[in-house]
Design a protein around this motif. Structure first.
Motif, PDB file in Angstrom:
ATOM      1  N   TYR A 258      61.527  49.385  42.322  1.00 43.31           N
ATOM      2  CA  TYR A 258      60.136  49.797  42.496  1.00 43.31           C
ATOM      3  C   TYR A 258      59.227  48.852  41.711  1.00 43.31           C
ATOM      4  CZ  TYR A 258      62.430  54.110  43.989  1.00 43.31           C
ATOM      5  OH  TYR A 258      63.222  55.028  44.630  1.00 43.31           O
ATOM      6  N   GLU A 259      58.718  47.852  42.384  1.00 47.05           N
ATOM      7  CA  GLU A 259      57.757  46.954  41.752  1.00 47.05           C
ATOM      8  C   GLU A 259      56.717  46.543  42.777  1.00 47.05           C
ATOM      9  OE1 GLU A 259      59.968  43.475  40.437  1.00 47.05           O
ATOM     10  OE2 GLU A 259      59.525  42.432  42.304  1.00 47.05           O
ATOM     11  N   ILE A 260      55.526  46.238  42.287  1.00 46.58           N
ATOM     12  CA  ILE A 260      54.458  45.776  43.167  1.00 46.58           C
ATOM     13  C   ILE A 260      54.571  44.260  43.295  1.00 46.58           C
ATOM     14  CG2 ILE A 260      51.957  45.553  43.448  1.00 46.58           C
ATOM     15  CD1 ILE A 260      51.711  48.167  41.802  1.00 46.58           C
ATOM     16  N   ARG A 261      54.596  43.784  44.526  1.00 41.01           N
ATOM     17  CA  ARG A 261      54.565  42.349  44.807  1.00 41.01           C
ATOM     18  C   ARG A 261      53.336  42.097  45.676  1.00 41.01           C
ATOM     19  NH1 ARG A 261      58.985  44.527  45.338  1.00 41.01           N
ATOM     20  NH2 ARG A 261      58.742  44.753  47.581  1.00 41.01           N
ATOM     21  N   ALA A 262      52.558  41.092  45.307  1.00 44.33           N
ATOM     22  CA  ALA A 262      51.281  40.901  45.994  1.00 44.33           C
ATOM     23  C   ALA A 262      50.791  39.471  45.862  1.00 44.33           C
ATOM     24  CB  ALA A 262      50.237  41.861  45.398  1.00 44.33           C
ATOM     25  N   ASP A 263      49.809  39.158  46.692  1.00 44.18           N
ATOM     26  CA  ASP A 263      49.048  37.914  46.597  1.00 44.18           C
ATOM     27  C   ASP A 263      47.860  38.233  45.688  1.00 44.18           C
ATOM     28  OD1 ASP A 263      47.429  35.716  46.921  1.00 44.18           O
ATOM     29  OD2 ASP A 263      47.177  35.936  49.088  1.00 44.18           O
ATOM     30  N   PHE A 264      47.853  37.690  44.470  1.00 43.65           N
ATOM     31  CA  PHE A 264      46.780  38.028  43.534  1.00 43.65           C
ATOM     32  C   PHE A 264      46.469  36.851  42.625  1.00 43.65           C
ATOM     33  CE2 PHE A 264      50.729  39.114  41.373  1.00 43.65           C
ATOM     34  CZ  PHE A 264      50.529  38.689  40.078  1.00 43.65           C
ATOM     35  N   ASP A 265      45.309  36.929  41.963  1.00 45.89           N
ATOM     36  CA  ASP A 265      44.954  35.983  40.916  1.00 45.89           C
ATOM     37  C   ASP A 265      44.433  36.781  39.727  1.00 45.89           C
ATOM     38  OD1 ASP A 265      42.258  36.660  41.489  1.00 45.89           O
ATOM     39  OD2 ASP A 265      42.005  34.943  42.823  1.00 45.89           O
ATOM     40  N   SER A 266      43.766  36.130  38.786  1.00 45.48           N
ATOM     41  CA  SER A 266      43.371  36.825  37.561  1.00 45.48           C
ATOM     42  C   SER A 266      42.311  37.899  37.793  1.00 45.48           C
ATOM     43  CB  SER A 266      42.856  35.814  36.533  1.00 45.48           C
ATOM     44  OG  SER A 266      41.692  35.165  37.035  1.00 45.48           O
ATOM     45  N   GLN A 267      41.580  37.798  38.897  1.00 41.04           N
ATOM     46  CA  GLN A 267      40.483  38.732  39.140  1.00 41.04           C
ATOM     47  C   GLN A 267      40.671  39.637  40.354  1.00 41.04           C
ATOM     48  OE1 GLN A 267      37.851  38.949  36.986  1.00 41.04           O
ATOM     49  NE2 GLN A 267      38.908  37.408  35.743  1.00 41.04           N
TER      50      GLN A 267
ATOM     51  N   ILE B 115      53.309  55.914  38.065  1.00 39.24           N
ATOM     52  CA  ILE B 115      53.483  55.725  39.519  1.00 39.24           C
ATOM     53  C   ILE B 115      54.946  55.501  39.907  1.00 39.24           C
ATOM     54  CG2 ILE B 115      51.131  54.832  39.730  1.00 39.24           C
ATOM     55  CD1 ILE B 115      52.360  52.029  40.141  1.00 39.24           C
ATOM     56  N   GLY B 116      55.847  55.594  38.941  1.00 38.39           N
ATOM     57  CA  GLY B 116      57.270  55.461  39.252  1.00 38.39           C
ATOM     58  C   GLY B 116      57.712  54.047  39.505  1.00 38.39           C
ATOM     59  N   ALA B 117      57.030  53.068  38.888  1.00 43.08           N
ATOM     60  CA  ALA B 117      57.427  51.674  39.049  1.00 43.08           C
ATOM     61  C   ALA B 117      58.580  51.349  38.100  1.00 43.08           C
ATOM     62  CB  ALA B 117      56.257  50.743  38.774  1.00 43.08           C
ATOM     63  N   SER B 118      59.353  50.323  38.442  1.00 40.85           N
ATOM     64  CA  SER B 118      60.485  49.905  37.608  1.00 40.85           C
ATOM     65  C   SER B 118      59.966  49.143  36.396  1.00 40.85           C
ATOM     66  CB  SER B 118      61.421  49.019  38.407  1.00 40.85           C
ATOM     67  OG  SER B 118      61.875  49.680  39.546  1.00 40.85           O
TER      68      SER B 118
END
Length: 197
Positions: free
Chosen positions: A5-14, A194-197
């Motif tokens: 359970y982890e969030i993987r995303a396209d992101f930057d500092s903002q 949120i139940g993330a690892s």
């Protein structure tokens, strides 16, 4: 392999990119105006997903009725993390809630619903780790639309390109066009909530 359970995303500092699928009338107006307007509903929950491939599974590569257009919506990280902080899981997971009644009371008052579903491969297979989707209720939708959104891009042509390559069996080539998604770090407190690892 990613944690279960982890969030993987396209992101930057903002900012962070989340994906949604809409019919033409809503999508084209959103792209033109760089925000959502009627007939987008401000009274029902809207689900945002940082996993491109999970939305491909959900929308059948933009082929499901009412989901023919894929939007990449860049929102502020402050907004995203506020949504997570307001979030309650859609089921009483024992790794998060010690008691079903506690979960029920939290869920009934929640402004945001959070769900973990099996991540998908390019071939549509279920993977051994999960992807998050976040449901923003009518109590936060105005804020999402008016304050969090920074940019809306039309990913429908990209979706069709990748899907056509997959249909031709060119998975390695298709993979090169996928949005880059990496692990999104959370505070220990938020992970637990949120139940993330």
């Amino acid at each position: 392999m990613p944690s279960t359970y982890e969030i993987r995303a396209d992101f930057d500092s903002q900012s962070i990119v989340v994906y949604q699928a809409y019919p033409e009338q809503i999508a084209l107006a959103a792209i033109k105006n760089q925000t959502f307007e009627a007939p987008f509903s401000f009274t029902r929950m809207t689900w945002i997903k940082p996993s491109f491939l999970w939305l491909m599974e959900r929308s059948n590569w933009a082929q499901k009725s009412g989901q023919e257009h894929i939007l990449a919506i860049r929102i502020s990280r402050a907004g995203w993390e506020k949504a997570l902080q307001e979030g309650v899981l859609t089921s009483p997971e024992k790794r998060v809630y010690s008691d079903g009644q506690i979960w029920r009371e939290l869920f009934e008052q929640a402004k945001v619903h959070i769900q973990w579903d099996p991540e998908r491969s390019l071939r549509g297979q279920k993977l051994d780790y999960s992807s998050i989707q976040v449901g923003i209720s009518r109590y936060l939708i105005e804020e999402f639309v008016r304050e969090w959104i920074l940019e809306i891009k039309d990913y429908t042509p990209l979706t069709r390109k990748v899907h056509n390559l997959c249909k031709a069996g060119k998975y390695e080539q298709a993979k090169r066009f996928l949005p880059s998604e990496k692990r999104y770090e959370l505070s220990d407190k938020l992970k637990k909530q949120i139940g993330a690892s």
